[in-house]
Design a protein around this motif. Structure first.
Motif, PDB file in Angstrom:
ATOM      1  N   ALA A  10       0.834  -1.205   0.000  1.00 37.72           N
ATOM      2  CA  ALA A  10       0.000   0.000   0.000  1.00 37.72           C
ATOM      3  C   ALA A  10       0.867   1.253   0.000  1.00 37.72           C
ATOM      4  O   ALA A  10       0.574   2.242  -0.694  1.00 37.72           O
ATOM      5  N   MET A  11       1.952   1.231   0.755  1.00 37.60           N
ATOM      6  CA  MET A  11       2.860   2.373   0.801  1.00 37.60           C
ATOM      7  C   MET A  11       3.521   2.577  -0.560  1.00 37.60           C
ATOM      8  O   MET A  11       3.635   3.708  -1.053  1.00 37.60           O
ATOM      9  N   LEU A  12       3.939   1.483  -1.190  1.00 32.86           N
ATOM     10  CA  LEU A  12       4.544   1.583  -2.514  1.00 32.86           C
ATOM     11  C   LEU A  12       3.542   2.091  -3.553  1.00 32.86           C
ATOM     12  O   LEU A  12       3.892   2.919  -4.400  1.00 32.86           O
ATOM     13  N   ARG A  13       2.312   1.612  -3.488  1.00 32.21           N
ATOM     14  CA  ARG A  13       1.277   2.085  -4.433  1.00 32.21           C
ATOM     15  C   ARG A  13       1.009   3.574  -4.245  1.00 32.21           C
ATOM     16  O   ARG A  13       0.822   4.302  -5.222  1.00 32.21           O
ATOM     17  N   ALA A  14       1.000   4.042  -3.008  1.00 32.78           N
ATOM     18  CA  ALA A  14       0.778   5.471  -2.744  1.00 32.78           C
ATOM     19  C   ALA A  14       1.918   6.309  -3.322  1.00 32.78           C
ATOM     20  O   ALA A  14       1.683   7.361  -3.923  1.00 32.78           O
ATOM     21  N   VAL A  15       3.144   5.849  -3.161  1.00 29.23           N
ATOM     22  CA  VAL A  15       4.287   6.564  -3.730  1.00 29.23           C
ATOM     23  C   VAL A  15       4.189   6.546  -5.258  1.00 29.23           C
ATOM     24  O   VAL A  15       4.401   7.576  -5.914  1.00 29.23           O
ATOM     25  N   ALA A  16       3.835   5.403  -5.823  1.00 31.95           N
ATOM     26  CA  ALA A  16       3.701   5.297  -7.278  1.00 31.95           C
ATOM     27  C   ALA A  16       2.629   6.250  -7.810  1.00 31.95           C
ATOM     28  O   ALA A  16       2.747   6.773  -8.919  1.00 31.95           O
ATOM     29  N   ALA A  17       1.598   6.508  -7.010  1.00 35.24           N
ATOM     30  CA  ALA A  17       0.508   7.404  -7.412  1.00 35.24           C
ATOM     31  C   ALA A  17       0.867   8.882  -7.202  1.00 35.24           C
ATOM     32  O   ALA A  17       0.042   9.754  -7.451  1.00 35.24           O
ATOM     33  N   GLY A  18       2.078   9.148  -6.704  1.00 34.73           N
ATOM     34  CA  GLY A  18       2.502  10.531  -6.497  1.00 34.73           C
ATOM     35  C   GLY A  18       1.999  11.156  -5.213  1.00 34.73           C
ATOM     36  O   GLY A  18       2.019  12.374  -5.054  1.00 34.73           O
ATOM     37  N   GLY A  50      16.091   0.130  -0.961  1.00 36.10           N
ATOM     38  CA  GLY A  50      16.176   0.628  -2.326  1.00 36.10           C
ATOM     39  C   GLY A  50      14.888   0.564  -3.118  1.00 36.10           C
ATOM     40  O   GLY A  50      14.923   0.474  -4.347  1.00 36.10           O
ATOM     41  N   LEU A  51      13.737   0.607  -2.438  1.00 36.18           N
ATOM     42  CA  LEU A  51      12.450   0.547  -3.139  1.00 36.18           C
ATOM     43  C   LEU A  51      11.861   1.934  -3.397  1.00 36.18           C
ATOM     44  O   LEU A  51      11.119   2.114  -4.369  1.00 36.18           O
ATOM     45  N   ILE A  52      12.171   2.890  -2.515  1.00 34.17           N
ATOM     46  CA  ILE A  52      11.766   4.275  -2.743  1.00 34.17           C
ATOM     47  C   ILE A  52      12.976   5.174  -2.507  1.00 34.17           C
ATOM     48  O   ILE A  52      13.944   4.762  -1.862  1.00 34.17           O
ATOM     49  N   ARG A  53      12.891   6.386  -3.039  1.00 28.28           N
ATOM     50  CA  ARG A  53      13.982   7.345  -2.894  1.00 28.28           C
ATOM     51  C   ARG A  53      13.399   8.745  -2.976  1.00 28.28           C
ATOM     52  O   ARG A  53      12.282   8.921  -3.475  1.00 28.28           O
ATOM     53  N   PRO A  54      14.151   9.742  -2.522  1.00 26.54           N
ATOM     54  CA  PRO A  54      13.709  11.120  -2.748  1.00 26.54           C
ATOM     55  C   PRO A  54      13.725  11.408  -4.245  1.00 26.54           C
ATOM     56  O   PRO A  54      14.627  10.961  -4.964  1.00 26.54           O
ATOM     57  N   ASP A  55      12.727  12.126  -4.728  1.00 23.76           N
ATOM     58  CA  ASP A  55      12.651  12.452  -6.151  1.00 23.76           C
ATOM     59  C   ASP A  55      13.629  13.561  -6.522  1.00 23.76           C
ATOM     60  O   ASP A  55      13.984  13.721  -7.684  1.00 23.76           O
ATOM     61  N   ARG A  56      14.040  14.332  -5.530  1.00 21.60           N
ATOM     62  CA  ARG A  56      15.019  15.396  -5.765  1.00 21.60           C
ATOM     63  C   ARG A  56      15.801  15.624  -4.481  1.00 21.60           C
ATOM     64  O   ARG A  56      15.398  15.173  -3.412  1.00 21.60           O
ATOM     65  N   ILE A  57      16.896  16.318  -4.608  1.00 19.34           N
ATOM     66  CA  ILE A  57      17.733  16.643  -3.455  1.00 19.34           C
ATOM     67  C   ILE A  57      17.063  17.748  -2.648  1.00 19.34           C
ATOM     68  O   ILE A  57      16.450  18.655  -3.207  1.00 19.34           O
ATOM     69  N   GLY A  58      17.149  17.637  -1.338  1.00 20.40           N
ATOM     70  CA  GLY A  58      16.602  18.659  -0.455  1.00 20.40           C
ATOM     71  C   GLY A  58      17.528  18.889   0.726  1.00 20.40           C
ATOM     72  O   GLY A  58      18.509  18.166   0.922  1.00 20.40           O
ATOM     73  N   LEU A  59      17.188  19.869   1.507  1.00 22.35           N
ATOM     74  CA  LEU A  59      17.943  20.169   2.721  1.00 22.35           C
ATOM     75  C   LEU A  59      17.610  19.148   3.801  1.00 22.35           C
ATOM     76  O   LEU A  59      16.514  18.567   3.796  1.00 22.35           O
ATOM     77  N   ILE A  60      18.514  18.954   4.734  1.00 29.84           N
ATOM     78  CA  ILE A  60      18.282  18.024   5.841  1.00 29.84           C
ATOM     79  C   ILE A  60      16.972  18.409   6.537  1.00 29.84           C
ATOM     80  O   ILE A  60      16.760  19.564   6.899  1.00 29.84           O
ATOM     81  N   GLY A  61      16.100  17.425   6.700  1.00 32.16           N
ATOM     82  CA  GLY A  61      14.816  17.626   7.363  1.00 32.16           C
ATOM     83  C   GLY A  61      13.697  18.082   6.447  1.00 32.16           C
ATOM     84  O   GLY A  61      12.525  18.003   6.814  1.00 32.16           O
ATOM     85  N   GLN A  62      14.028  18.547   5.261  1.00 37.40           N
ATOM     86  CA  GLN A  62      13.005  19.007   4.315  1.00 37.40           C
ATOM     87  C   GLN A  62      12.254  17.812   3.733  1.00 37.40           C
ATOM     88  O   GLN A  62      12.813  16.738   3.543  1.00 37.40           O
ATOM     89  N   ARG A  63      10.972  18.003   3.454  1.00 35.13           N
ATOM     90  CA  ARG A  63      10.182  16.981   2.764  1.00 35.13           C
ATOM     91  C   ARG A  63      10.252  17.223   1.265  1.00 35.13           C
ATOM     92  O   ARG A  63      10.099  18.345   0.797  1.00 35.13           O
ATOM     93  N   VAL A  64      10.494  16.148   0.543  1.00 34.64           N
ATOM     94  CA  VAL A  64      10.524  16.211  -0.918  1.00 34.64           C
ATOM     95  C   VAL A  64       9.662  15.078  -1.461  1.00 34.64           C
ATOM     96  O   VAL A  64       9.385  14.103  -0.747  1.00 34.64           O
ATOM     97  N   PRO A  65       9.224  15.170  -2.712  1.00 36.84           N
ATOM     98  CA  PRO A  65       8.431  14.076  -3.268  1.00 36.84           C
ATOM     99  C   PRO A  65       9.197  12.756  -3.221  1.00 36.84           C
ATOM    100  O   PRO A  65      10.412  12.723  -3.403  1.00 36.84           O
ATOM    101  N   ALA A  66       8.472  11.690  -2.976  1.00 37.50           N
ATOM    102  CA  ALA A  66       9.054  10.344  -2.988  1.00 37.50           C
ATOM    103  C   ALA A  66       8.841   9.737  -4.371  1.00 37.50           C
ATOM    104  O   ALA A  66       7.875  10.058  -5.055  1.00 37.50           O
ATOM    105  N   ALA A  67       9.752   8.868  -4.754  1.00 40.49           N
ATOM    106  CA  ALA A  67       9.652   8.188  -6.041  1.00 40.49           C
ATOM    107  C   ALA A  67      10.002   6.715  -5.850  1.00 40.49           C
ATOM    108  O   ALA A  67      10.801   6.366  -4.983  1.00 40.49           O
ATOM    109  N   LEU A  68       9.387   5.879  -6.668  1.00 36.97           N
ATOM    110  CA  LEU A  68       9.762   4.467  -6.671  1.00 36.97           C
ATOM    111  C   LEU A  68      11.061   4.304  -7.441  1.00 36.97           C
ATOM    112  O   LEU A  68      11.290   4.985  -8.434  1.00 36.97           O
ATOM    113  N   THR A  69      11.883   3.391  -7.008  1.00 35.09           N
ATOM    114  CA  THR A  69      13.071   3.011  -7.767  1.00 35.09           C
ATOM    115  C   THR A  69      12.649   1.926  -8.760  1.00 35.09           C
ATOM    116  O   THR A  69      11.511   1.442  -8.731  1.00 35.09           O
ATOM    117  N   SER A  70      13.562   1.514  -9.596  1.00 36.26           N
ATOM    118  CA  SER A  70      13.239   0.423 -10.520  1.00 36.26           C
ATOM    119  C   SER A  70      12.921  -0.858  -9.747  1.00 36.26           C
ATOM    120  O   SER A  70      12.042  -1.633 -10.144  1.00 36.26           O
TER     121      SER A  70
END
Length: 83
Positions: A10-18, A50-70
Motif C-alpha cells: 500500500a505504501m509503494l502504491r501510494a508513492v507510485a501514485a505521487g 532501495g524501493l523508494i527514494r527522494p525524487d530530488r535533493i533537499g535540505l536536511i529535514g526538508q520533505r521532498v516528493p518520494a519516487a519508486l526506484t526500478s
C-alpha cells in the motif's frame, strides 16, 4: 526474501501514485497525503532496501516528493501479476 506485507504494498502504491513525500535524512520518514505513516520502521526499510527514494535533493529535514526506484516498480509489478 519474505513476501511484502499488505502495508508495504500500500505504501509503494501510494508513492507510485505521487502521493508520497520523504524527509531528507539518514532515516527518512514517509508521508502519504501529508500525513506521517504509522509504520516508520517499514518506511525506513523501503528506503534502505532501495524501493523508494527522494525524487530530488533537499535540505536536511526538508520533505521532498518520494519516487519508486526500478526495484520498487519491479516489486509492485511482480505482486500485481502474481495476484
Amino acid at each position: 526474501m519474505n513476501p511484502p506485507s499488505h502495508r508495504t504494498l500500500a505504501m509503494l502504491r501510494a508513492v507510485a501514485a505521487g502521493r508520497g513525500q520523504v524527509s531528507c535524512s539518514s532515516e527518512p520518514d514517509l508521508f502519504i497525503d501529508g500525513v506521517p505513516c504509522c509504520d516508520q520502521f517499514t518506511a525506513h526499510a523501503l528506503t534502505h532496501d532501495g524501493l523508494i527514494r527522494p525524487d530530488r535533493i533537499g535540505l536536511i529535514g526538508q520533505r521532498v516528493p518520494a519516487a519508486l526506484t526500478s526495484a520498487g516498480h519491479a516489486l509492485l509489478t511482480a505482486t500485481a501479476t502474481a495476484a
